[in-house]
Design an enzyme around this catalytic site. Structure first.
Site, PDB file in Angstrom:
ATOM      1  N   CYS A   1      12.336 -19.467 -25.257  1.00 56.82           N
ATOM      2  CA  CYS A   1      11.548 -20.071 -26.324  1.00 56.82           C
ATOM      3  C   CYS A   1      11.180 -21.510 -25.955  1.00 56.82           C
ATOM      4  O   CYS A   1      10.848 -21.794 -24.808  1.00 56.82           O
ATOM      5  CB  CYS A   1      12.359 -19.953 -27.626  1.00 56.82           C
ATOM      6  SG  CYS A   1      11.489 -20.305 -29.155  1.00 56.82           S
ATOM      7  N   THR A   2      11.269 -22.435 -26.879  1.00 52.46           N
ATOM      8  CA  THR A   2      10.894 -23.820 -26.599  1.00 52.46           C
ATOM      9  C   THR A   2      11.950 -24.586 -25.803  1.00 52.46           C
ATOM     10  O   THR A   2      11.787 -25.792 -25.567  1.00 52.46           O
ATOM     11  CB  THR A   2      10.577 -24.576 -27.905  1.00 52.46           C
ATOM     12  OG1 THR A   2      11.649 -24.363 -28.817  1.00 52.46           O
ATOM     13  CG2 THR A   2       9.282 -24.066 -28.521  1.00 52.46           C
TER      14      THR A   2
END
Lengths: 265, 265
Positions: A152-153
């Site tokens: 993800c981030t």
């Protein structure tokens, strides 16, 4: 399709001579034009069965729990692999909702040098991508690790640590532009991207796919398939709005509004 | 395919007159003869958009983290829904590996009566299915809840609370016989089984599919699809050994050996 040795064939030329090798993987995927995994450059060799593997999963306030817990629960079933949950301090971290706390097993000061560094994402990842303590430790650990992985981030933190410059990479769809800001080459249609020893996965639940694939690279396909069966990872999502590229416009708008709220928490 | 109102049509006759309504859901699933969701009896009505929904996720030592965290991270994105992590005491619980600790937000003594009771599984679930404090609270909460949900071997705890007698149900493949011991009718080929307001999901990762489907029942399909996009739940497992029925024999043997070890931790 199982991972074949040929998928790990080294492509010469290093970063300057990157050759795109997008590979569609079948499994549960529907037939689409987009590839779900991309591999570039040279992959590390598998570990010998007798060689212990140390994994560090980074924790921080405002992270998304599933980014870390998905890979953790798969790697639980890999023989001769140990994990540490590593954070700036020993205090429990508050995950993004503010509701769930996860307790680190180690601080940056006393963590082992990992063979596999895994950095999850979350609403606070953009802030963490500028945190000097975080970046110093991630840079140091990544420099000695065999594999560097984000979910993800978490990719933004790798970006902040200058680990993605010039590399193809992916992240949560909402952060694709931010990823480009770190000099990475965003790959919004790939669920997993490997550039040499740096693996980036798409949003949240992509950590499960990335970890499963990573286990096959660490210990072989048999070990990955055993872990898959242990957590009965035979996904049957009842709806088909999980990918930004194919999601309905109304769903996109609603998700953006919810995630914007999450960023403010 | 999205959930249609007709899927929630009441079947008269109650438990004594159960009518099997196995429904294959498409989404990411491959074409197989087995059904992935089964529905029986009468489903609760959706909540009004303005009605708050309270969810209790039970925590206990020896549970599997992903059983709880998968559903939690999806439900994070459901408007007007609040969650509590509820345990016997306020102490952090040690998940099955012994490595990861989760901190309850509430004890059984001070938890709110939930609208949705969610019970995760884990190697200690069989023991917990005989724990008087656990069973007393689960029975009480289930009696007033609109929905009662288990993930993985959480079904054994529902069984211990006498909530599965005569009901079709599923659990982790390794516990299918144990489930029958509680008077349930095991459904090893269904990833999700609903019997009236009681929902059981298969092993570990099935909690994601079950929670996504549950959100559609609580708040409608649009809310479920938005949550799906928020966690980018577009699974692409690189291998296809996640279901016991189709897994290779060697993978089954390896997984059984690993899970037997987990049970002893």
């Amino acid at each position: 399709m199982t991972a074949k040795p040929s998928r790990r064939t080294a492509i010469t030329g290093g970063l300057a001579g990157l050759v795109a090798l997008p590979m569609a993987i079948s499994g549960c995927s529907s037939a689409e034009a987009t590839s779900h995994i991309e591999e570039h450059g040279v992959a590390p060799q598998p570990f010998a069965p007798s060689a212990p593997i140390k994994v560090a999963i980074v924790l921080y306030d405002g992270m998304t729990a599933l980014d870390a817990i998905g890979p953790y629960d798969l790697m639980n079933y890999v023989p001769n692999l140990t994990m540490q949950f590593v954070a700036i301090s020993a205090d429990p971290v508050r995950t993004d909702s503010g509701l769930l706390a996860l307790t680190p097993t180690n601080t940056f000061a006393d963590a082992d040098q990992p063979d596999v560094l895994l950095v999850p994402g979350g609403p606070s990842a953009a802030t963490m991508s500028k945190n000097p303590e975080m970046l110093r430790w991630v840079q140091g650990a990544a420099g000695e690790a065999t594999w560097v992985v984000s979910v993800c981030t978490g990719a933004l933190i790798l970006g902040g640590a200058q680990l993605l410059e010039g590399r193809p990479a992916t992240t949560h769809w909402i952060a694709m532009d931010a990823l480009a800001g770190f000099g990475a080459q965003p790959r919004p249609d790939s669920r997993i991207v490997r550039s040499d020893n740096v693996v980036t996965a798409a949003g949240v639940s992509a950590g499960l796919d990335a970890a499963l694939w990573l286990i096959s690279m660490l210990r072989g396909v048999d070990a990955a398939e055993t872990a898959q069966l242990c957590i009965e990872y035979d996904p049957q999502p009842p709806f088909d709005n999980g990918h930004y590229g194919s999601a309905k416009e109304a769903t996109r708008a609603d998700a953006k509004a919810l995630l914007a709220h999450a960023l403010k928490r």
